[in-house]
Design a protein around this motif. Structure first.
Motif, PDB file in Angstrom:
ATOM      1  N   ARG A  72     -16.289   7.928  -2.620  1.00  0.00           N
ATOM      2  CA  ARG A  72     -16.977   9.439  -2.054  1.00  0.00           C
ATOM      3  C   ARG A  72     -16.611  10.266  -2.059  1.00  0.00           C
ATOM      4  O   ARG A  72     -16.677  11.059  -1.751  1.00  0.00           O
ATOM      5  CB  ARG A  72     -18.137   8.760  -1.655  1.00  0.00           C
ATOM      6  N   ASP A  73     -15.840   9.930  -0.991  1.00  0.00           N
ATOM      7  CA  ASP A  73     -15.595  10.808   0.552  1.00  0.00           C
ATOM      8  C   ASP A  73     -13.817  11.339   0.062  1.00  0.00           C
ATOM      9  O   ASP A  73     -13.325  12.712   0.528  1.00  0.00           O
ATOM     10  CB  ASP A  73     -14.377  10.160   1.796  1.00  0.00           C
ATOM     11  N   LEU A  74     -13.289  10.926  -1.032  1.00  0.00           N
ATOM     12  CA  LEU A  74     -11.735  11.375  -1.325  1.00  0.00           C
ATOM     13  C   LEU A  74     -11.837  12.474  -2.469  1.00  0.00           C
ATOM     14  O   LEU A  74     -11.328  13.689  -2.816  1.00  0.00           O
ATOM     15  CB  LEU A  74     -11.382  10.039  -2.150  1.00  0.00           C
ATOM     16  N   GLY A  75     -13.411  12.502  -3.226  1.00  0.00           N
ATOM     17  CA  GLY A  75     -12.648  13.473  -3.496  1.00  0.00           C
ATOM     18  C   GLY A  75     -12.530  13.294  -5.448  1.00  0.00           C
ATOM     19  O   GLY A  75     -13.455  13.467  -6.365  1.00  0.00           O
ATOM     20  N   VAL A 129      -2.117  15.870   6.066  1.00  0.00           N
ATOM     21  CA  VAL A 129      -3.128  14.623   7.063  1.00  0.00           C
ATOM     22  C   VAL A 129      -4.796  14.595   5.988  1.00  0.00           C
ATOM     23  O   VAL A 129      -5.442  14.963   5.714  1.00  0.00           O
ATOM     24  CB  VAL A 129      -2.857  15.061   8.584  1.00  0.00           C
ATOM     25  N   ARG A 130      -4.683  12.988   6.075  1.00  0.00           N
ATOM     26  CA  ARG A 130      -5.835  12.393   5.420  1.00  0.00           C
ATOM     27  C   ARG A 130      -6.367  11.633   6.350  1.00  0.00           C
ATOM     28  O   ARG A 130      -5.760  10.562   6.667  1.00  0.00           O
ATOM     29  CB  ARG A 130      -5.295  11.957   4.146  1.00  0.00           C
ATOM     30  N   ILE A 131      -7.564  11.786   6.696  1.00  0.00           N
ATOM     31  CA  ILE A 131      -8.159  10.406   7.065  1.00  0.00           C
ATOM     32  C   ILE A 131      -9.109   9.961   6.232  1.00  0.00           C
ATOM     33  O   ILE A 131      -9.741  10.378   5.532  1.00  0.00           O
ATOM     34  CB  ILE A 131      -8.915  11.389   8.344  1.00  0.00           C
ATOM     35  N   VAL A 132      -9.329   8.414   6.598  1.00  0.00           N
ATOM     36  CA  VAL A 132      -9.786   7.665   5.717  1.00  0.00           C
ATOM     37  C   VAL A 132     -10.687   7.382   5.980  1.00  0.00           C
ATOM     38  O   VAL A 132      -9.606   6.028   7.321  1.00  0.00           O
ATOM     39  CB  VAL A 132      -8.448   6.952   4.382  1.00  0.00           C
ATOM     40  N   GLU A 133     -11.927   6.308   5.758  1.00  0.00           N
ATOM     41  CA  GLU A 133     -12.270   5.694   6.782  1.00  0.00           C
ATOM     42  C   GLU A 133     -13.137   4.509   5.570  1.00  0.00           C
ATOM     43  O   GLU A 133     -13.459   4.836   4.318  1.00  0.00           O
ATOM     44  CB  GLU A 133     -13.998   6.814   7.082  1.00  0.00           C
ATOM     45  N   SER A 134     -13.534   3.267   6.412  1.00  0.00           N
ATOM     46  CA  SER A 134     -13.502   1.660   5.814  1.00  0.00           C
ATOM     47  C   SER A 134     -14.729   2.031   4.447  1.00  0.00           C
ATOM     48  O   SER A 134     -14.597   1.439   3.233  1.00  0.00           O
ATOM     49  CB  SER A 134     -13.504   1.154   6.496  1.00  0.00           C
ATOM     50  N   ASN A 135     -15.817   3.050   5.508  1.00  0.00           N
ATOM     51  CA  ASN A 135     -16.593   2.870   4.359  1.00  0.00           C
ATOM     52  C   ASN A 135     -17.094   3.985   3.097  1.00  0.00           C
ATOM     53  O   ASN A 135     -18.358   4.511   2.411  1.00  0.00           O
ATOM     54  CB  ASN A 135     -18.385   2.834   5.500  1.00  0.00           C
ATOM     55  N   ASN A 136     -16.008   4.696   3.127  1.00  0.00           N
ATOM     56  CA  ASN A 136     -15.967   5.634   2.419  1.00  0.00           C
ATOM     57  C   ASN A 136     -14.825   5.594   1.091  1.00  0.00           C
ATOM     58  O   ASN A 136     -14.848   6.386  -0.501  1.00  0.00           O
ATOM     59  CB  ASN A 136     -15.425   7.267   2.984  1.00  0.00           C
ATOM     60  N   ILE A 137     -14.234   4.893   1.216  1.00  0.00           N
ATOM     61  CA  ILE A 137     -13.653   4.071  -0.562  1.00  0.00           C
ATOM     62  C   ILE A 137     -13.289   2.561  -0.394  1.00  0.00           C
ATOM     63  O   ILE A 137     -13.603   1.915   0.329  1.00  0.00           O
ATOM     64  CB  ILE A 137     -11.928   4.816   0.166  1.00  0.00           C
ATOM     65  N   ARG A 138     -13.875   1.741  -1.774  1.00  0.00           N
ATOM     66  CA  ARG A 138     -13.417   0.600  -2.427  1.00  0.00           C
ATOM     67  C   ARG A 138     -12.489  -0.376  -1.751  1.00  0.00           C
ATOM     68  O   ARG A 138     -13.286  -1.301  -1.271  1.00  0.00           O
ATOM     69  CB  ARG A 138     -13.893   0.622  -3.732  1.00  0.00           C
ATOM     70  N   ASN A 139     -11.586   0.273  -1.220  1.00  0.00           N
ATOM     71  CA  ASN A 139     -10.156  -0.760  -1.268  1.00  0.00           C
ATOM     72  C   ASN A 139      -9.311  -0.255  -0.141  1.00  0.00           C
ATOM     73  O   ASN A 139      -8.236  -0.436  -0.103  1.00  0.00           O
ATOM     74  CB  ASN A 139      -9.214  -0.350  -2.982  1.00  0.00           C
ATOM     75  N   PHE A 140     -10.880  -0.039   0.868  1.00  0.00           N
ATOM     76  CA  PHE A 140      -9.975  -0.292   2.214  1.00  0.00           C
ATOM     77  C   PHE A 140      -9.131  -1.351   2.521  1.00  0.00           C
ATOM     78  O   PHE A 140      -7.567  -1.123   3.288  1.00  0.00           O
ATOM     79  CB  PHE A 140     -10.593  -0.086   3.279  1.00  0.00           C
ATOM     80  N   ASN A 141      -9.581  -2.835   2.228  1.00  0.00           N
ATOM     81  CA  ASN A 141      -8.473  -3.307   2.968  1.00  0.00           C
ATOM     82  C   ASN A 141      -7.501  -4.232   2.210  1.00  0.00           C
ATOM     83  O   ASN A 141      -6.237  -4.145   2.971  1.00  0.00           O
ATOM     84  CB  ASN A 141      -8.900  -4.875   2.709  1.00  0.00           C
TER      85      ASN A 141
END
Length: 69
Positions: free
Chosen positions: A49-52, A14-26
């Protein structure tokens, strides 16, 4: 707008992705909507930055994807 997405891979990782941590959230939001409607979805690579490191998703490695609070 929802700003967190939970991706469950077919191997149960399971991976939680937050909008402010990736470039292409949209792009991820568009992918989520198409995937959940049963439409064809492209291969999507995300980095931030959050994904490593970059992670990639496609219809063959994702079990479920949903917004969370």
């Amino acid at each position: 707008m929802n700003d967190k997405i939970k991706i469950t891979f077919k191997n149960n990782f399971v991976r939680i992705v937050e909008s402010n941590n990736i470039r292409n959230f949209n792009s991820l939001v568009d992918w989520l909507e198409k995937f959940n409607k049963g439409e064809d979805v492209p291969f999507l690579t995300m980095s931030g930055r959050d994904l490593g490191s970059a992670i990639a998703i496609n219809k063959n490695n994702v079990k479920s994807i949903e917004f969370i609070k």
